[in-house]
Scaffold this motif. Structure first.
Motif, PDB file in Angstrom:
ATOM      1  N   ASN A 166     -52.138  40.096  78.511  1.00  0.00           N
ATOM      2  CA  ASN A 166     -52.870  41.349  78.374  1.00  0.00           C
ATOM      3  C   ASN A 166     -54.009  41.453  79.360  1.00  0.00           C
ATOM      4  O   ASN A 166     -55.131  41.760  78.997  1.00  0.00           O
ATOM      5  N   ARG A 217     -56.539  44.709  79.730  1.00  0.00           N
ATOM      6  CA  ARG A 217     -57.534  44.903  78.685  1.00  0.00           C
ATOM      7  C   ARG A 217     -58.595  43.815  78.726  1.00  0.00           C
ATOM      8  O   ARG A 217     -59.777  44.066  78.492  1.00  0.00           O
ATOM      9  N   PHE A 239     -54.713  42.615  56.978  1.00  0.00           N
ATOM     10  CA  PHE A 239     -54.034  43.909  57.068  1.00  0.00           C
ATOM     11  C   PHE A 239     -53.418  44.282  55.711  1.00  0.00           C
ATOM     12  O   PHE A 239     -53.553  45.405  55.227  1.00  0.00           O
ATOM     13  N   ASP A 258     -56.461  44.670  52.952  1.00  0.00           N
ATOM     14  CA  ASP A 258     -57.644  45.493  53.219  1.00  0.00           C
ATOM     15  C   ASP A 258     -57.860  46.593  52.191  1.00  0.00           C
ATOM     16  O   ASP A 258     -58.968  46.826  51.736  1.00  0.00           O
ATOM     17  N   ARG A 259     -56.775  47.264  51.805  1.00  0.00           N
ATOM     18  CA  ARG A 259     -56.907  48.405  50.893  1.00  0.00           C
ATOM     19  C   ARG A 259     -57.557  47.995  49.574  1.00  0.00           C
ATOM     20  O   ARG A 259     -58.315  48.754  48.979  1.00  0.00           O
ATOM     21  N   PHE A 285     -63.905  48.413  61.498  1.00  0.00           N
ATOM     22  CA  PHE A 285     -62.816  47.515  61.142  1.00  0.00           C
ATOM     23  C   PHE A 285     -61.639  47.777  62.079  1.00  0.00           C
ATOM     24  O   PHE A 285     -60.705  48.487  61.760  1.00  0.00           O
ATOM     25  N   LEU A 304     -58.995  45.658  63.850  1.00  0.00           N
ATOM     26  CA  LEU A 304     -58.528  44.284  63.788  1.00  0.00           C
ATOM     27  C   LEU A 304     -57.306  44.144  64.669  1.00  0.00           C
ATOM     28  O   LEU A 304     -56.346  44.883  64.516  1.00  0.00           O
ATOM     29  N   GLU A 305     -57.365  43.195  65.591  1.00  0.00           N
ATOM     30  CA  GLU A 305     -56.191  42.973  66.425  1.00  0.00           C
ATOM     31  C   GLU A 305     -55.170  42.132  65.660  1.00  0.00           C
ATOM     32  O   GLU A 305     -55.538  41.200  64.945  1.00  0.00           O
ATOM     33  N   LEU A 306     -53.906  42.494  65.771  1.00  0.00           N
ATOM     34  CA  LEU A 306     -52.851  41.657  65.200  1.00  0.00           C
ATOM     35  C   LEU A 306     -52.303  40.832  66.360  1.00  0.00           C
ATOM     36  O   LEU A 306     -51.438  41.284  67.094  1.00  0.00           O
ATOM     37  N   LEU A 310     -62.311  51.213  70.353  1.00  0.00           N
ATOM     38  CA  LEU A 310     -60.906  51.493  70.673  1.00  0.00           C
ATOM     39  C   LEU A 310     -60.729  51.797  72.154  1.00  0.00           C
ATOM     40  O   LEU A 310     -59.762  51.371  72.785  1.00  0.00           O
ATOM     41  N   ARG A 328     -46.568  50.672  61.697  1.00  0.00           N
ATOM     42  CA  ARG A 328     -46.311  50.648  60.252  1.00  0.00           C
ATOM     43  C   ARG A 328     -47.593  50.921  59.499  1.00  0.00           C
ATOM     44  O   ARG A 328     -48.676  50.938  60.080  1.00  0.00           O
ATOM     45  N   ARG A 329     -47.420  51.164  58.228  1.00  0.00           N
ATOM     46  CA  ARG A 329     -48.573  51.223  57.342  1.00  0.00           C
ATOM     47  C   ARG A 329     -48.591  49.956  56.506  1.00  0.00           C
ATOM     48  O   ARG A 329     -47.537  49.376  56.238  1.00  0.00           O
ATOM     49  N   ALA A 330     -49.788  49.545  56.089  1.00  0.00           N
ATOM     50  CA  ALA A 330     -49.882  48.375  55.220  1.00  0.00           C
ATOM     51  C   ALA A 330     -49.178  48.691  53.906  1.00  0.00           C
ATOM     52  O   ALA A 330     -49.046  49.862  53.547  1.00  0.00           O
ATOM     53  N   ASP A 344     -52.732  51.810  53.491  1.00  0.00           N
ATOM     54  CA  ASP A 344     -53.858  51.803  54.417  1.00  0.00           C
ATOM     55  C   ASP A 344     -54.201  50.337  54.660  1.00  0.00           C
ATOM     56  O   ASP A 344     -54.100  49.545  53.725  1.00  0.00           O
ATOM     57  N   PRO A 345     -54.593  49.904  55.826  1.00  0.00           N
ATOM     58  CA  PRO A 345     -54.700  50.618  57.105  1.00  0.00           C
ATOM     59  C   PRO A 345     -53.340  50.817  57.790  1.00  0.00           C
ATOM     60  O   PRO A 345     -52.317  50.501  57.207  1.00  0.00           O
ATOM     61  N   ILE A 346     -53.392  51.357  59.015  1.00  0.00           N
ATOM     62  CA  ILE A 346     -52.168  51.527  59.776  1.00  0.00           C
ATOM     63  C   ILE A 346     -52.192  50.586  60.974  1.00  0.00           C
ATOM     64  O   ILE A 346     -53.254  50.255  61.489  1.00  0.00           O
ATOM     65  N   ALA A 347     -51.003  50.139  61.398  1.00  0.00           N
ATOM     66  CA  ALA A 347     -50.909  49.283  62.579  1.00  0.00           C
ATOM     67  C   ALA A 347     -50.468  50.141  63.752  1.00  0.00           C
ATOM     68  O   ALA A 347     -49.489  50.882  63.655  1.00  0.00           O
ATOM     69  N   ILE A 351     -50.665  45.821  73.075  1.00  0.00           N
ATOM     70  CA  ILE A 351     -51.335  45.125  71.979  1.00  0.00           C
ATOM     71  C   ILE A 351     -51.104  45.872  70.683  1.00  0.00           C
ATOM     72  O   ILE A 351     -50.715  47.039  70.675  1.00  0.00           O
ATOM     73  N   GLU A 352     -51.335  45.171  69.595  1.00  0.00           N
ATOM     74  CA  GLU A 352     -51.193  45.788  68.285  1.00  0.00           C
ATOM     75  C   GLU A 352     -52.501  45.612  67.530  1.00  0.00           C
ATOM     76  O   GLU A 352     -53.042  44.514  67.461  1.00  0.00           O
ATOM     77  N   ILE A 353     -53.022  46.701  66.992  1.00  0.00           N
ATOM     78  CA  ILE A 353     -54.253  46.604  66.219  1.00  0.00           C
ATOM     79  C   ILE A 353     -54.067  47.356  64.912  1.00  0.00           C
ATOM     80  O   ILE A 353     -53.148  48.160  64.785  1.00  0.00           O
ATOM     81  N   CYS A 354     -54.953  47.064  63.947  1.00  0.00           N
ATOM     82  CA  CYS A 354     -54.892  47.895  62.752  1.00  0.00           C
ATOM     83  C   CYS A 354     -56.200  48.636  62.575  1.00  0.00           C
ATOM     84  O   CYS A 354     -57.257  48.202  63.014  1.00  0.00           O
ATOM     85  N   LEU A 355     -56.060  49.793  61.985  1.00  0.00           N
ATOM     86  CA  LEU A 355     -57.159  50.752  61.917  1.00  0.00           C
ATOM     87  C   LEU A 355     -57.056  51.443  60.562  1.00  0.00           C
ATOM     88  O   LEU A 355     -55.961  51.758  60.101  1.00  0.00           O
ATOM     89  N   ARG A 356     -58.201  51.688  59.933  1.00  0.00           N
ATOM     90  CA  ARG A 356     -58.160  52.383  58.648  1.00  0.00           C
ATOM     91  C   ARG A 356     -57.872  53.857  58.864  1.00  0.00           C
ATOM     92  O   ARG A 356     -58.276  54.449  59.872  1.00  0.00           O
ATOM     93  N   GLU A 376     -60.569  56.172  59.901  1.00  0.00           N
ATOM     94  CA  GLU A 376     -61.008  56.076  61.284  1.00  0.00           C
ATOM     95  C   GLU A 376     -59.976  56.644  62.264  1.00  0.00           C
ATOM     96  O   GLU A 376     -60.296  56.925  63.411  1.00  0.00           O
TER      97      GLU A 376
END
Lengths: 715, 87
Positions: free
Chosen positions: A102, A105, A384, A387-388, A496, A498-500, B28, B43-45, B49-52, B58-63, B66
């Protein structure tokens, strides 16, 4: 200590770039862990030998994505790079660690740091993973485009490229290789200059351009606050400067990444070749993050972790317990001639050290698993999924593991809150961890259930009570976190995002090294404190020791056998000790909970470490030393115990309401010196530790009183 | 133009705008999620919530909350998956 002549090199980079692995490889584990002044951010440094034999101080800065700082960790990085940390000059060389998969970035951060004009080395790490994905990187071409900034292709995991890093840093030190700065559009350059001037005038300190850029671009006022530019003073000039930029058709916070990314794309043209075939992570995620299998796998992993902590730790814990008992017996048998020294060594010193050493195996195992989850990349997935469940009360998905750890022992739970980036959620999580029912609470539940609930109400209610005690802390912790994050904590929450990360095999050396560091911290910090408190409690229960007491007891029951007599004597000594007297005078406070003076002494003596309650009750109920939760004598003695004075005289002390009140009290009370000390350290102030102590203790009293009073009315 | 939080898993499109005033959006953008970038909801969790998201490799997750202020032009060739059934 490091003399001033030694050059300072810092490692900085995005999270998940393998920065710590590289740091461990470069320093060979000759590391020091300290704290940055005034904040709870760990400062990891070590000595690194360069290719020319020169020794430099290498500092591993916290991972971050951008200099637009929000959290304390990120602010520390900006401060360290600007040379604003107390007693620390700016680094002589910055090694920017990048993830080869990457590069674009990762170079964004390098481009931001370039604005500081510091000599730089680019370490393109994780080349093994990049190659596996079919990515090729032309290091020399990148170096050429960056005006000769050394670019080293590294695979820290495999130990490849480490020598080249040592050479590149030496080169950067002598040749001052500077990453070329971007050509800012006129409007931005002017706005930055204006902000720098105004900030310099208002704060009476030099404000370099790199700092002025942060003031202009950042949405969060973290950096402005760090340099002491007040909200009133900065509001107008920053707004005007941003307006100036906007008139030129650019949006200030967006302008910075747009300008950097546009140029970095040009620089990387032809440098990165090949396709980004990512298959493994996607395939694994389609199962581990599946809406049905995901939570199932999560539950299995967490149950496995939890089971290991208890099952695997059982044997070593028993060994340590045996070792402690043997040492106690050995010390006792060799000091018979001096009873005071005998008690001091056996009960005070050995007992005190033993009390926390017993938990060491659990802590080690917990950190081993947390390290593996963290380094493999699963921890982010766990956050992930969870979190909810946590976000509504102000915590986040990363709070789960610390809270789960808390069911074994609060200390590793508190130490693992460091993985939470958001300072607000971190503090709230740390505050709630001690509510989880740790394994030290187990003996008193077990004693009470086996002695009173089981025989009278059967095994079903015994297990209900057991489970209930483990749930009650959680039930209290959730609203506590909600109130704390909503109304009390004034800390700015970090976004929040969060990188996966890509899944990867954890490196055993890194995992074991971190486990060792945490264990060392536990033993050195919590250990010394609990040792000191245990000593004080020992002294309070031992003194004064008037021989007349023993003579009186012996005279009262001359025909008793020696063992029972000795136990009676011990009980009499405790009764007239300072602790006993204190217990008697404090008893009215605990009277509403249904505790007599003996229970009160037990409760008071348990404040440094709650697990001593059972053995203390053993002494106060005249059974001598060494009573444990399975001891039948103690159960009988407690069932027979009656009030000796007051309105309840001659009725049994241990009624169901008292038993429940006692268990609730232990479930909620803050009775662990190590936890309080660790909380103070992780929260960065003794204020938080004191708040936790008083809050938990007050809650424990309120709930115990409520249970006893309501219970007594109903039954 | 539609809010990123409205995209269904599997859908993708180009970023039109972010709310640049918020620290989360600045984060972001630092990660490369800039106007013009193609972003996909992976996907969604399990709990919704959150969503990926995936973008730029890259892959990130975000509520969800947001993601609401991020606006997307759904790509013409974007699949239109059926909304998932409630469990």
């Amino acid at each position: 200590m490091i003399e001033d002549a030694q050059a300072r090199v810092v490692l900085v980079g995005n999270p998940n770039t393998g920065k710590s692995t590289l740091f461990n490889a470069l320093t060979g584990l000759r590391q020091r862990v300290g704290n940055y002044p005034g904040v709870t951010v760990a400062r990891k440094s070590g000595t690194c030998e360069l290719a020319d034999g020169q020794k430099v101080e290498l500092v591993d800065l916290p991972g971050l994505y951008s200099l637009a700082a929000v959290s304390p960790d990120e602010r520390v990085v900006v401060d360290a790079l600007l040379g604003r940390v107390k007693n620390e000059h700016a680094p002589d060389v910055v090694v920017v660690v990048c993830d080869a998969t990457n590069l674009l970035r990762n170079l964004f951060l390098a481009a931001q740091i370039a604005e500081l004009g510091l000599p730089m080395v680019i370490a393109v790490n994780q080349m093994d993973a990049a190659k596996a994905r079919g990515i090729e990187i032309d290091g020399p071409l990148l170096s050429y485009r960056l005006n000769g900034v050394p670019v080293v292709l590294v695979s820290a995991w495999k130990g490849e490229g480490i020598t080249e890093i040592r050479r590149a840093v030496a080169h950067a030190l002598t040749h001052k290789t500077i990453f070329p700065v971007v050509a800012w559009p006129d409007a931005i350059a002017k706005a930055v200059a204006t902000v720098a001037l105004t900030a310099e005038r208002d704060t009476q300190q030099p404000v370099p351009e790199a700092l002025a850029q942060r003031l202009l671009f950042d949405s969060a006022p973290t950096i402005a606050e760090a340099i002491g530019w007040s909200a009133e003073a900065r509001e107008m000039p920053i707004r005007q400067a941003r307006e100036q930029v906007r008139r030129s058709g650019l949006n200030p916070p967006a302008a910075e990444p747009m300008v950097h990314y546009a140029r970095l794309r040009e620089i990387l043209e032809g440098v990165v070749r090949g396709v980004n075939r990512e298959t493994t992570t996607v395939a694994v995620d389609s199962i581990l993050l599946h809406r049905i299998f995901g939570p199932l796998c999560f539950a299995v992993i967490m149950l496995g972790l939890f089971w290991s902590v208890f099952a695997l730790a059982k044997l070593p814990m028993a060994w340590i317990q045996n070792g402690v008992d043997l040492t106690k017996a050995f010390a006792a048998s060799h000091l018979v001639s001096t009873p005071m020294l005998q008690s001091l060594v056996a009960d005070g010193v050995v007992g005190g050290v033993g009390a926390f050493l017993t938990f060491l195996p659990q802590i080690l195992i917990l950190f081993l698993f947390v390290g593996i989850l963290e380094d493999s990349g699963y921890m982010a997935r766990a956050a992930f999924i969870m979190d909810r469940l946590f976000s509504w009360c102000g915590l986040n998905g990363k709070s789960f593991v610390p809270l789960l750890s808390g069911f074994a022992c609060a200390i590793p739970g508190l130490l693992s809150t460091r993985t939470i980036e958001d300072p607000k959620a971190r503090l709230a999580t740390a505050f709630t961890v001690p509510f989880m029912s740790c394994s030290a609470r187990f003996p008193i539940y077990a004693l009470m259930c086996a002695a009173f609930i089981g025989p009278r109400y059967g095994a079903f209610w015994e297990s209900v009570a057991m489970v209930g005690m483990h749930v009650v802390g959680l039930v209290i912790a959730v609203p506590t976190a909600f109130i704390l994050t909503r109304f009390i904590l004034k800390v700015r929450p970090a976004p929040f995002v969060l990188e996966l990360p890509r899944y990867q095999m954890p490196k055993p050396r890194d995992v074991i090294w971190r486990m060792w560091q945490n264990a060392y911290e536990f033993v050195s910090k919590a250990g010394t404190l609990i040792f000191a408190i245990t000593f004080v409690v020992w002294a309070l229960t031992y003194f004064p020791r008037d021989p007349a007491v023993a003579e009186r007891v012996r005279a009262e029951s001359p025909q008793m056998n020696a063992e029972h007599l000795e136990a009676r004597v011990q009980a009499a000594y405790v009764e007239q000790s300072w602790m006993g007297r204190f217990g008697k005078s404090v008893q009215p406070v605990f009277d509403p909970c249904g505790f007599d003076w003996k229970l009160t002494v037990g409760v008071l003596a348990s404040f440094p470490a709650r697990e001593v309650i059972v053995s203390t009750l053993g002494i106060t109920y005249s059974l001598g030393k060494g009573a444990d939760a399975n001891s039948e004598d103690l159960r009988v003695a407690m069932r027979e115990a009656k009030w000796t004075e007051g309105s309840r005289v001659d009725t049994p002390i241990f009624t169901l309401p008292t038993v429940l009140a006692l268990m609730i009290f232990f479930a909620l009370c803050s009775q662990c010196g190590s936890t309080v000390a660790t909380l103070a350290q992780e929260a960065g102030s003794w204020g938080w530790a004191a708040a936790s102590f008083f809050y938990m203790t007050a809650l424990a009293w309120i709930f115990a009183t409520a249970v006893y009073q309501i219970g007594s009315k109903l039954l | 133009m539609v809010s990123l939080s409205k995209l269904l898993p599997g859908q993708f499109g180009k970023v039109v705008s972010l709310n640049a005033e918020r620290a989360v959006d600045q984060r972001l953008m630092a990660l490369g999620l800039l106007p013009g970038m193609v972003v996909k909801v992976v996907r969604r969790a399990p709990l919704g919530d959150p969503i990926a998201l995936s973008f730029g490799g890259i892959e990130i997750c975000l509520r969800d909350i947001e993601a609401r202020d991020i606006f997307i032009d759904i790509a013409a060739d974007c699949p239109v998956p059926r909304p998932r059934k409630k469990l």
